[in-house]
Design an enzyme around this catalytic site. Sequence first.
Site, PDB file in Angstrom:
ATOM      1  N   ASN A 284     -15.287   1.693   3.579  1.00  0.00           N
ATOM      2  CA  ASN A 284     -14.335   0.241   3.216  1.00  0.00           C
ATOM      3  C   ASN A 284     -14.955  -1.007   3.566  1.00  0.00           C
ATOM      4  OD1 ASN A 284     -11.841   2.228   2.599  1.00  0.00           O
ATOM      5  ND2 ASN A 284     -12.724   2.842   5.269  1.00  0.00           N
TER       6      ASN A 284
ATOM      7  N   GLY B 227      -8.405  -1.057   7.790  1.00  0.00           N
ATOM      8  CA  GLY B 227      -8.471  -2.395   7.472  1.00  0.00           C
ATOM      9  C   GLY B 227      -8.649  -3.968   8.315  1.00  0.00           C
TER      10      GLY B 227
ATOM     11  N   CYS C 292      -4.333  -2.688   3.706  1.00  0.00           N
ATOM     12  CA  CYS C 292      -4.874  -1.656   4.598  1.00  0.00           C
ATOM     13  C   CYS C 292      -5.177  -1.845   6.061  1.00  0.00           C
ATOM     14  CB  CYS C 292      -6.865  -1.510   3.741  1.00  0.00           C
ATOM     15  SG  CYS C 292      -7.871  -0.556   4.906  1.00  0.00           S
ATOM     16  N   GLY C 293      -4.255  -0.672   7.106  1.00  0.00           N
ATOM     17  CA  GLY C 293      -4.343  -1.331   7.998  1.00  0.00           C
ATOM     18  C   GLY C 293      -5.113  -1.405   8.891  1.00  0.00           C
TER      19      GLY C 293
ATOM     20  N   GLN D 283      -2.230   6.952  -1.875  1.00  0.00           N
ATOM     21  CA  GLN D 283      -2.149   7.848  -0.773  1.00  0.00           C
ATOM     22  C   GLN D 283      -0.931   8.426  -0.925  1.00  0.00           C
ATOM     23  OE1 GLN D 283      -3.538   4.643   0.438  1.00  0.00           O
ATOM     24  NE2 GLN D 283      -5.113   5.009   0.472  1.00  0.00           N
TER      25      GLN D 283
ATOM     26  N   ASN E 111       1.072  -1.407  -0.348  1.00  0.00           N
ATOM     27  CA  ASN E 111       0.041  -0.225   0.070  1.00  0.00           C
ATOM     28  C   ASN E 111       0.445   0.831  -0.093  1.00  0.00           C
ATOM     29  OD1 ASN E 111      -2.584   1.809   2.104  1.00  0.00           O
ATOM     30  ND2 ASN E 111      -1.859   1.963   0.443  1.00  0.00           N
TER      31      ASN E 111
ATOM     32  N   HIS F  89     -15.455   0.990   8.301  1.00  0.00           N
ATOM     33  CA  HIS F  89     -15.653  -0.565   7.674  1.00  0.00           C
ATOM     34  C   HIS F  89     -16.709  -1.379   7.354  1.00  0.00           C
ATOM     35  CE1 HIS F  89     -11.107   0.177   6.879  1.00  0.00           C
ATOM     36  NE2 HIS F  89     -11.138   0.906   7.805  1.00  0.00           N
TER      37      HIS F  89
ATOM     38  N   ASN G 122      -6.966  10.351  -0.267  1.00  0.00           N
ATOM     39  CA  ASN G 122      -6.637   9.233  -1.407  1.00  0.00           C
ATOM     40  C   ASN G 122      -6.330   9.905  -2.559  1.00  0.00           C
ATOM     41  OD1 ASN G 122      -7.414   7.351   0.539  1.00  0.00           O
ATOM     42  ND2 ASN G 122      -9.769   6.621   0.375  1.00  0.00           N
TER      43      ASN G 122
ATOM     44  N   CYS H 131      -5.408   6.124   7.725  1.00  0.00           N
ATOM     45  CA  CYS H 131      -4.568   5.472   7.604  1.00  0.00           C
ATOM     46  C   CYS H 131      -3.643   4.610   7.810  1.00  0.00           C
ATOM     47  CB  CYS H 131      -3.668   5.453   5.826  1.00  0.00           C
ATOM     48  SG  CYS H 131      -3.196   4.426   4.596  1.00  0.00           S
ATOM     49  N   GLY H 132      -3.991   3.285   8.583  1.00  0.00           N
ATOM     50  CA  GLY H 132      -2.720   2.705   9.746  1.00  0.00           C
ATOM     51  C   GLY H 132      -1.688   2.604   8.675  1.00  0.00           C
ATOM     52  N   ASN H 133      -1.519   2.093   7.129  1.00  0.00           N
ATOM     53  CA  ASN H 133      -0.441   1.632   6.640  1.00  0.00           C
ATOM     54  C   ASN H 133       0.905   2.722   6.573  1.00  0.00           C
ATOM     55  OD1 ASN H 133      -0.349  -1.537   6.159  1.00  0.00           O
ATOM     56  ND2 ASN H 133      -1.884  -0.649   4.600  1.00  0.00           N
TER      57      ASN H 133
ATOM     58  N   GLU I  43     -10.389  -0.183  -0.393  1.00  0.00           N
ATOM     59  CA  GLU I  43     -10.477   1.077   0.337  1.00  0.00           C
ATOM     60  C   GLU I  43     -11.283   1.939  -0.059  1.00  0.00           C
ATOM     61  OE1 GLU I  43      -6.683   2.931   2.748  1.00  0.00           O
ATOM     62  OE2 GLU I  43      -6.482   1.659   0.596  1.00  0.00           O
ATOM     63  N   ARG I  44     -11.932   2.807   0.196  1.00  0.00           N
ATOM     64  CA  ARG I  44     -12.655   4.141  -0.537  1.00  0.00           C
ATOM     65  C   ARG I  44     -12.566   4.892  -0.635  1.00  0.00           C
ATOM     66  NH1 ARG I  44     -14.751   7.623   5.059  1.00  0.00           N
ATOM     67  NH2 ARG I  44     -12.599   7.753   5.349  1.00  0.00           N
TER      68      ARG I  44
END
Length: 269
Positions: free
Chosen positions: A182, A212, A209-210, A47, A13, A151, A65, A74-76, A200-201
């Site tokens: 998401n 997610g 997706c972190g 992103q 990602n 989510h 995005n 965004c976790g990642n 992913e939205r």
Amino acid sequence: MRVGFTKMHGLGNDFVVLDARANTLPAISAQMAAALADRNTGLGCDQLILLEPSDKADFRMRIFNHDGGEVEACGNATRAVAMLHGEEASIETAGGLLRASPTKGGASVDMGEPRFDWDAIPLEYAMDTSAMPVSWEMLDNPGAVNVGNPHAIFFVENTDVVPLDRLGPEIENDPLFPERVNVNVATVEDRNSIRLRVWERGAGLTRACGTGACATAVHAMRRKLVDSPVTVSLPGGDLEIEWQAGGSIRMTGPATESFRGTFEWDDYA
């Protein structure tokens, strides 16, 4: 004006990171964010990440995005930014305040507490978010969790047979989700492992997706299907998610710097 950027990714990602903490940049529009993210004519990324000064935390992270829309979390990207920063930091986001610490080859992030109330997701009307009485073809009775962004999570026997490229955008844009959503399809393999694919939205199918992974793990724990910690395996690799009811989610996983470069601002403004 030439501006520097750092290209990074978390499990595939990928992000373009612009650092405006010391040197202010002009305002970024949705159109400019989408132009920079374009893989054919721009820098290319899932992103665009903008780092700015913050009066609430060590710095602020804004997330755009691929379609140019600004989102909450965004976790990642949080892991990538923590690795780039190089030390423990508090990070202000539109989805809340996060704390992240670099680890060997990545980072560990306190993602805050999940939210389950229907109006916190948000949904268009009230319903039980642990098993929503709705369906889209083979996907039914999802859970819903907000982990800084919304989510929907579907448990299926085999994630690979779900036509997520077709159903993902339909569910994302369903009127049930006023801020879109998401879409996660997951298979619980055992008490300590989940396989996951994510639409992913605003970005589409993604290798990882972190948020997610966090939402899916928490929903599985809420349903008592898995234990904490659990390994969530995405197409791009694995994340470890820890959570206890009433507490914060902790996500740990890799992040990588790919390369650095510069671009001419006015070419995309």
